[in-house]
Motif scaffolding. Sequence first.
Motif, mmCIF file in Angstrom:
data_model
loop_
_atom_site.group_PDB
_atom_site.id
_atom_site.type_symbol
_atom_site.label_atom_id
_atom_site.label_comp_id
_atom_site.label_asym_id
_atom_site.label_seq_id
_atom_site.Cartn_x
_atom_site.Cartn_y
_atom_site.Cartn_z
ATOM 1 N N ASP A 31 0.816 -1.217 0.000
ATOM 2 C CA ASP A 31 0.000 0.000 0.000
ATOM 3 C C ASP A 31 0.849 1.267 0.000
ATOM 4 O OD1 ASP A 31 1.032 -0.067 2.569
ATOM 5 O OD2 ASP A 31 -0.909 0.016 3.570
ATOM 6 N N GLY A 32 2.195 1.111 -0.017
ATOM 7 C CA GLY A 32 3.094 2.264 -0.058
ATOM 8 C C GLY A 32 3.447 2.851 1.290
ATOM 9 N N LYS A 33 2.966 2.244 2.399
ATOM 10 C CA LYS A 33 3.111 2.834 3.733
ATOM 11 C C LYS A 33 4.078 2.097 4.663
ATOM 12 C CE LYS A 33 -1.696 4.347 3.855
ATOM 13 N NZ LYS A 33 -2.929 4.330 4.647
ATOM 14 N N ALA B 206 12.522 3.756 3.722
ATOM 15 C CA ALA B 206 11.651 3.973 2.553
ATOM 16 C C ALA B 206 10.514 4.907 2.940
ATOM 17 C CB ALA B 206 11.090 2.651 2.059
ATOM 18 N N PRO B 207 10.317 5.992 2.195
ATOM 19 C CA PRO B 207 9.252 6.932 2.543
ATOM 20 C C PRO B 207 7.853 6.369 2.294
ATOM 21 C CG PRO B 207 10.257 7.572 0.473
ATOM 22 C CD PRO B 207 11.062 6.423 1.010
ATOM 23 N N ASP B 208 6.895 6.939 2.976
ATOM 24 C CA ASP B 208 5.482 6.609 2.775
ATOM 25 C C ASP B 208 5.072 7.186 1.429
ATOM 26 O OD1 ASP B 208 2.697 6.518 2.726
ATOM 27 O OD2 ASP B 208 2.491 7.045 4.840
ATOM 28 N N LEU B 209 4.829 6.335 0.461
ATOM 29 C CA LEU B 209 4.517 6.791 -0.899
ATOM 30 C C LEU B 209 3.111 7.366 -1.021
ATOM 31 C CD1 LEU B 209 6.231 3.952 -2.954
ATOM 32 C CD2 LEU B 209 7.100 6.242 -2.437
ATOM 33 N N LYS C 82 2.083 9.702 0.739
ATOM 34 C CA LYS C 82 2.213 11.113 1.103
ATOM 35 C C LYS C 82 3.265 11.847 0.277
ATOM 36 C CE LYS C 82 0.857 10.136 5.829
ATOM 37 N NZ LYS C 82 1.238 10.135 7.233
ATOM 38 N N THR C 83 3.814 11.180 -0.724
ATOM 39 C CA THR C 83 4.880 11.793 -1.514
ATOM 40 C C THR C 83 4.391 13.016 -2.287
ATOM 41 O OG1 THR C 83 6.635 11.433 -3.116
ATOM 42 C CG2 THR C 83 4.575 10.288 -3.535
ATOM 43 N N LYS C 84 5.246 14.002 -2.369
ATOM 44 C CA LYS C 84 4.950 15.208 -3.145
ATOM 45 C C LYS C 84 5.859 15.284 -4.374
ATOM 46 C CE LYS C 84 3.183 17.848 0.766
ATOM 47 N NZ LYS C 84 1.897 17.259 0.702
ATOM 48 N N MET C 85 6.578 14.192 -4.648
ATOM 49 C CA MET C 85 7.481 14.154 -5.799
ATOM 50 C C MET C 85 6.699 14.219 -7.106
ATOM 51 S SD MET C 85 10.444 11.376 -4.950
ATOM 52 C CE MET C 85 9.372 10.102 -4.315
ATOM 53 N N THR C 86 7.314 14.856 -8.080
ATOM 54 C CA THR C 86 6.737 14.895 -9.423
ATOM 55 C C THR C 86 6.999 13.557 -10.107
ATOM 56 O OG1 THR C 86 8.759 15.685 -10.476
ATOM 57 C CG2 THR C 86 7.236 17.371 -9.602
ATOM 58 N N LEU C 87 6.355 13.339 -11.227
ATOM 59 C CA LEU C 87 6.586 12.128 -12.017
ATOM 60 C C LEU C 87 8.061 12.035 -12.404
ATOM 61 C CD1 LEU C 87 5.534 9.617 -13.494
ATOM 62 C CD2 LEU C 87 5.028 11.102 -15.449
ATOM 63 N N ASP C 88 8.646 13.134 -12.851
ATOM 64 C CA ASP C 88 10.056 13.129 -13.258
ATOM 65 C C ASP C 88 10.979 12.789 -12.092
ATOM 66 O OD1 ASP C 88 9.535 13.666 -15.920
ATOM 67 O OD2 ASP C 88 9.752 15.838 -15.681
ATOM 68 N N GLN C 89 10.669 13.264 -10.912
ATOM 69 C CA GLN C 89 11.485 12.946 -9.738
ATOM 70 C C GLN C 89 11.384 11.457 -9.397
ATOM 71 O OE1 GLN C 89 9.623 15.906 -7.189
ATOM 72 N NE2 GLN C 89 11.534 17.083 -7.076
ATOM 73 N N ARG C 90 10.180 10.906 -9.486
ATOM 74 C CA ARG C 90 10.009 9.478 -9.216
ATOM 75 C C ARG C 90 10.755 8.640 -10.247
ATOM 76 N NH1 ARG C 90 4.651 11.301 -8.369
ATOM 77 N NH2 ARG C 90 3.966 10.285 -10.281
ATOM 78 N N ILE C 91 10.683 9.038 -11.508
ATOM 79 C CA ILE C 91 11.405 8.329 -12.578
ATOM 80 C C ILE C 91 12.904 8.353 -12.292
ATOM 81 C CG2 ILE C 91 12.069 8.441 -15.024
ATOM 82 C CD1 ILE C 91 9.128 9.345 -15.572
ATOM 83 N N ALA D 204 6.520 4.526 -11.983
ATOM 84 C CA ALA D 204 6.440 5.869 -11.398
ATOM 85 C C ALA D 204 5.000 6.386 -11.428
ATOM 86 C CB ALA D 204 7.369 6.820 -12.148
ATOM 87 N N GLU D 205 4.290 6.105 -12.494
ATOM 88 C CA GLU D 205 2.878 6.503 -12.578
ATOM 89 C C GLU D 205 2.027 5.725 -11.574
ATOM 90 O OE1 GLU D 205 2.749 7.790 -17.299
ATOM 91 O OE2 GLU D 205 2.259 5.732 -16.754
ATOM 92 N N TYR D 206 2.362 4.465 -11.368
ATOM 93 C CA TYR D 206 1.619 3.640 -10.419
ATOM 94 C C TYR D 206 1.720 4.202 -9.003
ATOM 95 C CZ TYR D 206 0.135 -0.349 -7.626
ATOM 96 O OH TYR D 206 -0.513 -1.147 -6.726
ATOM 97 N N VAL D 207 2.887 4.709 -8.640
ATOM 98 C CA VAL D 207 3.075 5.270 -7.301
ATOM 99 C C VAL D 207 2.038 6.366 -7.040
ATOM 100 C CG1 VAL D 207 4.672 6.590 -5.834
ATOM 101 C CG2 VAL D 207 5.493 4.620 -7.134
ATOM 102 N N GLU D 208 1.687 7.125 -8.055
ATOM 103 C CA GLU D 208 0.691 8.183 -7.920
ATOM 104 C C GLU D 208 -0.656 7.627 -7.481
ATOM 105 O OE1 GLU D 208 -0.454 12.165 -7.910
ATOM 106 O OE2 GLU D 208 1.556 11.358 -8.187
ATOM 107 N N THR D 209 -0.962 6.391 -7.902
ATOM 108 C CA THR D 209 -2.265 5.792 -7.552
ATOM 109 C C THR D 209 -2.332 5.389 -6.072
ATOM 110 O OG1 THR D 209 -1.683 3.484 -8.080
ATOM 111 C CG2 THR D 209 -2.472 4.878 -9.909
ATOM 112 N N LEU D 210 -1.191 5.356 -5.394
ATOM 113 C CA LEU D 210 -1.171 4.974 -3.982
ATOM 114 C C LEU D 210 -1.564 6.122 -3.068
ATOM 115 C CD1 LEU D 210 2.182 2.955 -3.976
ATOM 116 C CD2 LEU D 210 -0.152 2.051 -4.102
ATOM 117 N N LYS D 211 -1.555 7.337 -3.595
ATOM 118 C CA LYS D 211 -1.911 8.511 -2.783
ATOM 119 C C LYS D 211 -3.392 8.471 -2.450
ATOM 120 C CE LYS D 211 1.473 11.767 -4.572
ATOM 121 N NZ LYS D 211 1.609 13.067 -5.218
#
Length: 102
Positions: free
Chosen positions: A46-48, A54-57, A59-68, A94-101
């Motif tokens: 679940d990213g937590k 490893a950070p809690d994904l 709650k990440t504020k990283m951009t797509l480019d930063q995650r890539i 990297a796009e999938y990580v966004e779905t965990l928010k």
Amino acid sequence: MKYIAIIGIGAALLSCGAASQSQNDQTEPTAAEMFNVKCALCHGKDGKLNVAGAPDLTKTKMTLDQRIDIITHGKGTMPPQGEILTEAQIVTLAEYVETLKH
């Protein structure tokens, strides 16, 4: 007659071989499958999870480019995936990580 039967059996065997070869072709893993194999050990499914820093994904504020960039080059104890995954797989992950928010 035997000749026709042998040709028929040979053709059947060839078609079975072709079918099994296409069945053995690997399919591209989904983003969730890649995440579960490559990331969930430290981040959790679940990213937590927060293992080994490893950070809690969720709650990440990283951009797509930063995650890539982090997936490609690694960071801290996170190993780089740039020579293991394709560029397309890294972007998908990297796009999938966004779905965990939440």
